[in-house]
Design an enzyme around this catalytic site. Structure first.
Site, mmCIF file in Angstrom:
data_model
loop_
_atom_site.group_PDB
_atom_site.id
_atom_site.type_symbol
_atom_site.label_atom_id
_atom_site.label_comp_id
_atom_site.label_asym_id
_atom_site.label_seq_id
_atom_site.Cartn_x
_atom_site.Cartn_y
_atom_site.Cartn_z
ATOM 1 C CB CYS A 158 -17.930 36.558 -32.011
ATOM 2 S SG CYS A 158 -18.135 34.798 -32.324
ATOM 3 C CG ASN A 214 -20.669 30.593 -29.938
ATOM 4 O OD1 ASN A 214 -21.400 29.805 -29.376
ATOM 5 N ND2 ASN A 214 -19.468 30.870 -29.462
ATOM 6 C CB CYS A 266 -14.392 32.492 -36.035
ATOM 7 S SG CYS A 266 -14.638 31.632 -37.599
ATOM 8 N NE ARG A 267 -15.283 37.604 -34.762
ATOM 9 C CZ ARG A 267 -16.067 38.613 -35.085
ATOM 10 N NH1 ARG A 267 -15.589 39.846 -35.053
ATOM 11 N NH2 ARG A 267 -17.320 38.413 -35.426
ATOM 12 C CB SER A 268 -17.180 34.170 -28.981
ATOM 13 O OG SER A 268 -18.105 33.387 -29.692
ATOM 14 C CG ASP A 327 -16.001 37.877 -39.213
ATOM 15 O OD1 ASP A 327 -15.474 36.756 -39.167
ATOM 16 O OD2 ASP A 327 -17.166 38.080 -39.573
#
Ligand code: 4NP
Length: 156
Positions: A7, A10, A12-14, A123
């Site tokens: 993401c 690095n 939150c999402r990934s 996001d």
């Protein structure tokens, strides 16, 4: 099989995608190595966002030990599949690829959920808890689909 989740930050999402997939891989004892990275360098060395750690913990997934790092060219050689969260991440990673084989490794994570209308994992950084929950649901479904596909390929 080695899978990299990517993401922007690095944090939150990934890391969530990394942690959920790792959790499933460990539970099922599959031969898959999972890691994550961000296209940006803002958060290198940091733990995931506290809100994302809490969102994962509520579902029994620990991501608190992960540390942010930046995506680098060598990742194309290290990993078999590179899943990006959104189109910006896609463009960034593709621009670093040098061969068609490297480009082919890069896919939008949500392309793994066939019926999904959303193509990008939103996001959540400036969002609310509902946004973090939505990210969890999307990533949970996509990682289920990755494992299903892995198990089908393994049987061939
Ligand atoms: P991520 O979320 O890409 O899912 O880790 C973000 C984290 C930090 C920022 C943006 C997105 N930021 O602008 O600092």
């Amino acid at each position: 099989m080695k899978i990299l989740m990517v993401c922007l930050g690095n944090i939150c999402r990934s890391p969530l995608a990394d942690g959920i997939l790792r959790h499933k891989v460990n539970t099922l004892k599959l031969n898959i190595i999972v890691d994550s990275a961000g296209t940006a360098n803002y958060h290198i060395g940091k733990a995931p966002d506290k809100r994302m750690i809490a969102t994962a913990k509520m579902r029994g997934v620990d991501i608190g030990f992960l540390k942010a790092r930046q995506f680098k060219y060598i990742d194309f050689q290290e990993f078999d599949q590179i899943f990006v969260m959104d189109n910006n991440n896609y463009e960034h990673v593709i621009q670093l690829a040098r061969t068609d084989q490297e480009k082919k490794k890069v896919k939008l994570l949500l392309d793994f959920i066939n019926d999904n209308q959303l193509k990008e994992v939103p996001d959540p950084y400036y969002g609310t808890q509902a946004d973090f929950d939505e990210v969890y649901e999307l990533v949970d479904r996509a990682t289920d689909a990755i494992i299903e596909s892995y198990l089908i390929d393994e049987k061939r």
